[in-house]
Design a protein around this motif. Structure first.
Motif, short mmCIF file in Angstrom:
data_model
loop_
_atom_site.label_atom_id
_atom_site.label_comp_id
_atom_site.label_asym_id
_atom_site.label_seq_id
_atom_site.Cartn_x
_atom_site.Cartn_y
_atom_site.Cartn_z
N VAL A 1 -12.58 10.08 26.72
CA VAL A 1 -11.91 10.79 25.62
C VAL A 1 -10.41 10.51 25.73
O VAL A 1 -9.82 10.69 26.80
CB VAL A 1 -12.16 12.31 25.70
CG1 VAL A 1 -11.32 13.04 24.65
CG2 VAL A 1 -13.63 12.63 25.51
N VAL A 2 -9.82 10.03 24.66
CA VAL A 2 -8.38 9.80 24.67
C VAL A 2 -7.72 10.80 23.73
O VAL A 2 -8.03 10.84 22.53
CB VAL A 2 -8.03 8.35 24.27
CG1 VAL A 2 -6.53 8.10 24.44
CG2 VAL A 2 -8.82 7.35 25.10
N ASP A 3 -6.87 11.64 24.28
CA ASP A 3 -6.17 12.69 23.54
C ASP A 3 -4.77 12.15 23.25
O ASP A 3 -3.98 11.95 24.17
CB ASP A 3 -6.12 13.94 24.45
CG ASP A 3 -5.40 15.14 23.85
OD1 ASP A 3 -4.36 14.95 23.19
OD2 ASP A 3 -5.87 16.26 24.07
N TYR A 4 -4.51 11.85 21.99
CA TYR A 4 -3.19 11.26 21.69
C TYR A 4 -2.73 11.57 20.28
O TYR A 4 -3.49 12.10 19.48
CB TYR A 4 -3.21 9.76 21.95
CG TYR A 4 -4.09 8.92 21.04
CD1 TYR A 4 -5.46 9.05 21.05
CD2 TYR A 4 -3.53 7.97 20.18
CE1 TYR A 4 -6.27 8.26 20.24
CE2 TYR A 4 -4.32 7.17 19.38
CZ TYR A 4 -5.69 7.32 19.41
OH TYR A 4 -6.49 6.55 18.60
N THR B 1 1.21 8.09 19.98
CA THR B 1 0.31 7.40 19.04
C THR B 1 0.16 5.93 19.40
O THR B 1 -0.95 5.37 19.41
CB THR B 1 0.88 7.53 17.61
OG1 THR B 1 1.12 8.91 17.32
CG2 THR B 1 -0.08 6.97 16.59
N VAL B 2 1.28 5.29 19.72
CA VAL B 2 1.27 3.85 19.98
C VAL B 2 0.61 3.53 21.34
O VAL B 2 -0.21 2.62 21.45
CB VAL B 2 2.71 3.31 19.91
CG1 VAL B 2 2.80 1.89 20.43
CG2 VAL B 2 3.23 3.38 18.48
N LYS C 1 6.46 -1.11 17.88
CA LYS C 1 5.39 -0.78 18.83
C LYS C 1 5.64 -1.47 20.17
O LYS C 1 5.48 -0.87 21.23
CB LYS C 1 4.04 -1.26 18.29
CG LYS C 1 3.48 -0.44 17.17
CD LYS C 1 2.10 -1.02 16.85
CE LYS C 1 1.30 -0.15 15.93
NZ LYS C 1 -0.05 -0.70 15.72
N TYR C 2 6.00 -2.75 20.09
CA TYR C 2 6.14 -3.52 21.33
C TYR C 2 7.31 -3.00 22.16
O TYR C 2 7.23 -2.95 23.40
CB TYR C 2 6.33 -5.01 21.01
CG TYR C 2 6.16 -5.90 22.22
CD1 TYR C 2 4.90 -6.35 22.61
CD2 TYR C 2 7.26 -6.28 22.98
CE1 TYR C 2 4.73 -7.15 23.72
CE2 TYR C 2 7.10 -7.09 24.10
CZ TYR C 2 5.85 -7.52 24.47
OH TYR C 2 5.69 -8.31 25.58
N ALA C 3 8.39 -2.57 21.49
CA ALA C 3 9.53 -2.03 22.23
C ALA C 3 9.07 -0.81 23.03
O ALA C 3 9.51 -0.58 24.16
CB ALA C 3 10.65 -1.64 21.27
N ASP C 4 8.18 -0.05 22.44
CA ASP C 4 7.67 1.14 23.10
C ASP C 4 6.73 0.78 24.25
O ASP C 4 6.79 1.36 25.33
CB ASP C 4 6.93 1.98 22.06
CG ASP C 4 6.80 3.42 22.49
OD1 ASP C 4 6.10 3.66 23.49
OD2 ASP C 4 7.39 4.29 21.85
N LEU C 5 5.87 -0.20 24.00
CA LEU C 5 4.82 -0.52 24.97
C LEU C 5 5.31 -1.37 26.14
O LEU C 5 4.71 -1.37 27.20
CB LEU C 5 3.68 -1.28 24.26
CG LEU C 5 2.90 -0.46 23.23
CD1 LEU C 5 2.01 -1.37 22.38
CD2 LEU C 5 2.05 0.60 23.92
N GLY D 1 -3.37 -8.14 19.95
CA GLY D 1 -4.36 -7.32 19.27
C GLY D 1 -4.73 -6.09 20.09
O GLY D 1 -4.89 -4.99 19.55
N LEU D 2 -4.86 -6.27 21.39
CA LEU D 2 -5.20 -5.14 22.26
C LEU D 2 -4.06 -4.13 22.32
O LEU D 2 -4.27 -2.97 22.66
CB LEU D 2 -5.52 -5.63 23.68
CG LEU D 2 -6.84 -6.41 23.82
CD1 LEU D 2 -6.97 -6.98 25.22
CD2 LEU D 2 -8.04 -5.53 23.49
N LEU D 3 -2.87 -4.57 21.98
CA LEU D 3 -1.73 -3.65 21.92
C LEU D 3 -1.57 -3.05 20.52
O LEU D 3 -0.66 -2.27 20.26
CB LEU D 3 -0.44 -4.38 22.31
CG LEU D 3 -0.39 -4.93 23.75
CD1 LEU D 3 0.79 -5.87 23.92
CD2 LEU D 3 -0.33 -3.80 24.76
#
Ligand code: ARG
Length: 587
Positions: A126-129, A146-147, A441-445, A577-579
């Motif tokens: 379960v992923v709570d996000y 979210t990201v 998104k990428y800056a965050d990840l 894609g996985l990101l």
């Protein structure tokens, strides 16, 4: 802790470094009389280096060079190496055999999953996000949740787990009395318009101001909370309107972001309200609960406040209302007992660490959270402005997420117009969307999630460095090589691969390390590790492409190099894609 790994079991393709580590493990164990790490690392002088003889010699009080000789004499490295050489005080330099690299790459080439087999034991995760709050603006903290959550969901699914997404939106509690009264004062249509445009904070603030300034409003708000909690139909209908308006707005943000969340994933706080009396009863029966200052609480051991007094987890306030903690405890019961969760990931900001640890502790003391089931707080830091303080808009307010995303797309459009003026209008708009959203998104990840990061437009949209545009551009450039070479990529995938040049060897090894990178990423739920891998891959590709002509090379080298190009593009595409990031064919 993740135990889907190690990589060797996750994939049927051999990552060279991981393979050597595995081959040497029994040899080192024999020498040490115990487990000892062979310490296999990439090397500038050869393909890889075994460094473990030095620390082991120190431990055993023997000569490191002699130990290194014994490692070499074990003969286990011959299977994958063409050269094995002792250097310096006791390092072992390794050169992988071209046959080994080529054979493994050949397996990856014909595999859509790039060598990654599904995890041996599929878990229910379960992923709570995400979890924004109704009638409140989504802020950058919700962006992070979210990201990051979306990326973890995609990776877990790819690894073959059964993933249940839960968006635990905040839709219950005392503020809803004033929010509903404000909704009535404004009229539903006016409220719907404001909220639909994303002016949630304005709505909330007005309600708050009225609450502060008017006793009559306060009175109404209090009565409304009672009505809401007692399940009054008209009140529930008004509440539902507020929830629906907010969700419609959240959905527009999710669509813009391109994340998987939809209405089916809602697991709002209100959903657990009817189950809370049972949570209370179970805690009562367990003998864990006590009365403190009129409230019903549990004191989990190990949690104290600044004065070293035990810290309570409040289950039921003295007024009879249930708390945030009660809803999280009820959630644990629901996830474990109804959904059959083996693993629960809570993608929530670091400030809620203590709350979650207390919830996990009480849940485990009550017997609801028992191994092998486990709960993990996937915590993250803040997003900062260039003044290194919490990100704010120019007027000093919290930044609205939609504004941020729209600005990202506008800025990307400008950057692309400059880089590729030939791209026509429609294609350019689509590429701008993919690049702009991808950059945010990428800056965050790409930074360790636990750290704060500075939100920097120029950096995240740059075509150089560890950014989405750089990786997307690397991918698009490879696609253009195929257009120039006029080959059909799917025809290629059975060509013999020859790795000769050092840059080819380097690229080959990197490509084979993809499953390991994913495994490392999931070991700590740290998407930045996959980002680092993709960045390294793109850089390895760049030096390969600088040194090794592709389209102009003679056969069979040409096909082999095209094959390396194809594999690189597919790995970039799959990894991005996985990101949750798209990779356009041209840009
Ligand atoms: N709605 C909360 C917030 O905005 C986050 C909820 C996170 N999930 C949970 N199960 N507590 O801070």
């Amino acid at each position: 802790m993740w135990n889907g790994g190690p990589a060797a079991r996750l994939c049927d393709v051999a990552d060279p470094l991981a393979t050597v580590t595995e081959l040497l493990a029994p040899v080192f164990a024999g020498l040490a009389g115990d487990e000892a790490d062979p310490v296999v690392r990439p090397s500038d002088r050869a393909d890889a280096q075994v460094n473990g003889a030095l620390p082991l010699a120190k431990e055993l009080g023997t000569n490191p060079r002699e130990l290194a000789e014994q490692v070499v004499d074990s003969g286990v490295l011959q299977a994958v190496c063409s050269e094995v050489e002792i250097a310096g005080p006791g390092f072992v330099n390794l050169t992988f055999s071209s046959e080994f690299l080529a054979a493994e790459l050949g397996k990856v080439a014909v595999d859509d999953r790039l060598g990654l087999v599904e995890a041996g034991t599929a878990k229910t995760v379960v992923v709570d996000y995400s979890a924004p709050n109704v009638a409140k603006e989504m802020h950058v903290g919700h962006l992070r949740s979210t990201v990051i959550g979306d990326a973890l969901v995609r990776m877990l699914e790819f690894l073959g787990h059964r993933v249940i997404r839960e968006n635990h939106i905040g839709d219950w509690g005392r503020p809803f009395g004033m929010l509903i009264e404000h909704l009535l004062d404004l009229g539903e249509d006016v409220a719907a318009e404001g909220i639909g445009q994303g002016d949630l904070d304005g709505f909330y603030k007005q309600a708050n101001e009225k609450f502060r300034d008017s006793e009559e409003f306060q009175q109404r708000a209090r009565e409304r909370v009672v009505l809401l909690q007692s399940g009054d139909d008209d009140t529930l209908a008004l509440w539902q309107r507020l929830v629906d308006m907010s969700n419609a707005y959240f959905n527009t943000v999710y669509r813009k972001l391109g994340v998987l969340l939809d209405d089916g994933d809602l697991a709002a706080e209100s959903r657990y309200q009817p189950m809370m009396p049972e949570t209370l009863a179970r805690l009562e029966a367990s003998g864990l609960m006590e009365r403190s200052d009129g409230a019903m609480v549990v004191f989990p051991p190990g949690f104290t406040n600044r004065d070293n007094d035990p810290l309570p987890l409040i289950i039921q306030a003295s007024t009879g209302g249930f708390n945030y903690a009660t809803s999280d405890l009820t959630c644990v019961i629901d996830r474990v007992e109804r959904l059959g969760a083996d693993l629960m990931l809570y993608v929530i900001g670091a400030p809620q660490a203590q709350h979650l640890q207390m919830v996990f502790k009480v849940a485990s003391m009550a017997g609801w959270l028992q191994p092998p089931a486990e709960a993990v707080h996937v915590a993250f830091g803040n997003v900062l402005g260039d003044d290194r303080k919490m990100l704010r808009s120019r007027s000093g307010e919290a930044v609205k997420l939609v504004d941020l995303l729209d600005e990202a797309v506008d800025r990307a459009a400008a950057a692309i117009a400059e880089k590729n003026p030939d791209l026509d209008g429609e294609a350019r708009a689509e590429v701008a969307r993919i690049v702009g959203i991808g950059a945010v998104k990428y800056a965050d990840l790409s930074t360790d999630r636990i750290k704060d990061y500075v939100f920097d437009w120029n950096r995240m949209l740059s075509f150089d460095g560890n950014t989405a545009p750089y990786l997307q551009y690397a991918h698009a450039r490879i696609c253009s090589i195929f257009r120039r070479a006029e080959v059909d990529r799917t025809d290629l995938r059975r060509a013999e691969i020859v790795v000769g040049e050092p840059q080819e060897r380097q690229l080959a090894q990197r490509l084979l390390a993809f499953p390991t990178a994913l495994d490392d990423t999931m070991a700590t739920y740290s998407p930045h590790k996959l980002c680092t891998y993709l960045f390294d891959l793109a850089q390895d590709f760049t030096s390969f492409y600088e040194h090794c002509p592709v389209v102009k090379a003679a056969e069979p080298v040409r096909s082999s190099r095209l094959e390396l190009c194809d594999l690189t593009a597919r790995t970039l595409d799959r990894g991005l894609g996985l990101l949750g990031i798209d990779a356009p064919q041209a840009m």
